[in-house]
Design a protein around this motif. Structure first.
Motif, PDB file in Angstrom:
ATOM      1  N   GLU A  67       0.832  -1.209   0.000  1.00 43.59           N
ATOM      2  CA  GLU A  67       0.000   0.000   0.000  1.00 43.59           C
ATOM      3  C   GLU A  67       0.869   1.262   0.000  1.00 43.59           C
ATOM      4  OE1 GLU A  67      -2.690  -0.788   3.238  1.00 43.59           O
ATOM      5  OE2 GLU A  67      -3.718  -2.322   2.044  1.00 43.59           O
ATOM      6  N   VAL A  68       1.986   1.213   0.692  1.00 40.02           N
ATOM      7  CA  VAL A  68       2.901   2.358   0.693  1.00 40.02           C
ATOM      8  C   VAL A  68       3.576   2.513  -0.678  1.00 40.02           C
ATOM      9  CG1 VAL A  68       5.084   3.247   1.640  1.00 40.02           C
ATOM     10  CG2 VAL A  68       3.321   2.364   3.170  1.00 40.02           C
ATOM     11  N   TYR A  69       3.986   1.400  -1.274  1.00 37.38           N
ATOM     12  CA  TYR A  69       4.531   1.444  -2.639  1.00 37.38           C
ATOM     13  C   TYR A  69       3.538   2.123  -3.587  1.00 37.38           C
ATOM     14  CZ  TYR A  69       8.618  -1.723  -2.250  1.00 37.38           C
ATOM     15  OH  TYR A  69       9.824  -2.284  -1.972  1.00 37.38           O
ATOM     16  N   GLN A  81       1.168   4.206  -2.905  1.00 36.64           N
ATOM     17  CA  GLN A  81       1.095   5.641  -2.599  1.00 36.64           C
ATOM     18  C   GLN A  81       2.312   6.388  -3.146  1.00 36.64           C
ATOM     19  OE1 GLN A  81      -1.036   7.760  -0.935  1.00 36.64           O
ATOM     20  NE2 GLN A  81      -2.561   6.125  -1.074  1.00 36.64           N
ATOM     21  N   LEU A  82       3.493   5.833  -2.921  1.00 37.17           N
ATOM     22  CA  LEU A  82       4.725   6.480  -3.407  1.00 37.17           C
ATOM     23  C   LEU A  82       4.711   6.573  -4.924  1.00 37.17           C
ATOM     24  CD1 LEU A  82       7.696   5.096  -1.257  1.00 37.17           C
ATOM     25  CD2 LEU A  82       6.988   7.480  -1.501  1.00 37.17           C
TER      26      LEU A  82
END
Lengths: 294, 294
Positions: free
Chosen positions: B252-254, B256-257
């Motif tokens: 999920e962070v990937y 977003q980034l």
């Protein structure tokens, strides 16, 4: 420039948010005349009423025209835009400094100012995750590094004004080349803010999240997610103005995450421990070397 | 279980690091007998000398055999291993609780304990980036959430012992299903620690970094990099024990980034500001709702 000389200046702060408002508060009583410019009429009114500045107005031309020292405290892309406009309005001996988070585009715009103007890039290494005049405070800069970047318009007098300014607000001047500043700031300022935003975006997509997070989260999440609440206009400007250095830094984080996750997926406990221990030692060594206590 | 009943217990803390040491300190004078077990003989000696416990030894079998309440405070994979060994050694009415950061594997191991043993999973939501007995403190748990997870070996008496324990150390008990705990902890505890490690790994690969970072870094980098100094054995155990939930969170962070960086590379200021503003509002709303002041 001694204290009495600095005390004789007329100073104009452009942008009366967290940084500009704090700068004005820190300079109150230490200069002859202190005025402000902000594009928001309500902010000008509030800054005047609360005596943050003696007078504030939306008219940039008049404000900077009156000043011996102009301090640009808007988001960084607005600083560059303003530098492109104010050249003809500045008085003969005026000095311009900025507080922007990215320095190469600012220095480039300062280099293009008329030859009679003095200018130097500045970046006070402090801030808060909240924004606006309401959270400004006179002590914001105290004991913090204030990066100074030379331009084609920087002479000895410019340096003396910048150092007197740092002295007046209790900041610690630190000369740094603009390119090196932008690389270093990408790593230790812009990247942390971006990761914090990606963390919050990933954990609470669209603002929804299991309410149990409110009970389970502790100081770790609090501290790593804090910067996600930073002013979005300021952050967008930073990301766009320092894109190349930030992309390099993000790619280094991607590489680290990929390496760590590969070890997790392989179940390789020994490699994972060794890698995490190397990172741990790097953080501890860096913090000790530079006097960071946590 | 009232105070006098809890006060009559013999308690054995297994693992005398930051968490176990702090637990022993918080329980001193509040139970009848307080003993410790640690695999490191020097730690046992220090804990005894400094009166953290009345007696400490490397012999797990004897230690847990004497106890009414066994508190497992090792890294999480060691907790699971110990739970697989101690069943036959525990006395008839013994209660086992753990302080591990991941709950599903612990609960599974607790479910497999002999039927005469009582057991409940625990996770106090506090900690420090430093580790070991030397940084233990009696107030570590005070006013922090203490997650409790039911097992097949949890009855009303088990809950009463766990609540009396929380009461004695000033923590706030919070019942949570193990699966939900692991999902939530992945997001707000394990992921932040992993990102902090990746940040430090990316910024100072191999421990080398421009010394100017020491002058330019401020509270933002300090706070986002702090967790990278966490104990590496504990962190590796967490990552390996909660791998699936952590991989989901990292993805999920990937995402977003990737989304943010695509906006940066497209130079799309409006989209970037809107996205960052949504994240900002999510963080502010969450912090207000759950009483986080920064």
């Amino acid at each position: 420039m001694d204290e009495s000389e600095f005390g004789g200046l007329t100073v104009c702060v452009v942008g009366l948010g967290l940084m500009g408002g704090s700068m004005a508060m820190a300079l109150r009583g230490k200069v002859d005349t202190l005025i402000g410019v902000d594009k928001d009429r309500a902010v000008c009114r509030k800054a005047t009423k609360q005596d943050v500045v003696e007078d504030a107005d939306t008219d940039l031309e008049t404000g900077v025209g009156l000043a011996d020292l102009v301090i640009l405290a808007t988001p960084v892309r607005a600083i560059v835009e303003i530098l492109g406009q104010i050249g003809p309005w500045l008085s003969e001996d005026a000095t311009v400094i900025d507080l922007g988070s990215v320095k190469r585009p600012v220095i480039e715009a300062m280099d293009a100012l008329p030859a009679h103007v003095r200018a130097i890039g500045g970046h006070p290494m402090c801030g808060k995750e909240t924004s606006g005049l309401d959270v400004a405070e006179a002590d914001l800069f105290r004991r913090h590094t204030f990066v100074l970047c030379q331009t084609a318009r920087t002479d000895d007098d410019t340096l003396r004004v910048a150092e007197a300014l740092c002295d007046a607000i209790g900041a610690r001047p630190y000369m740094l080349d603009a390119e090196r500043h932008d690389t270093v700031a990408a790593k230790v300022s812009h990247l942390p803010a971006l990761l914090s935003a990606a963390l919050v975006g990933g954990v609470m997509p669209g603002g929804t999240v299991d309410p149990a997070t409110g009970r389970v989260a502790s100081t770790g999440f609090r501290d790593t997610s804090r910067l996600a609440a930073s002013d979005s206009v300021m952050m967008a400007d930073i990301l766009l103005s320092n894109a190349d250095a930030i992309i390099d830094s993000v790619n280094e984080v991607y590489a680290q995450l990929d390496e760590l996750m590969a070890m997790v997926q392989a179940g390789d406990a020994d490699a994972l421990r060794a890698h995490l221990e190397g990172i741990r030692q790097a953080r501890i060594g860096w913090a000790e070397e530079h006097g960071f206590t946590t």
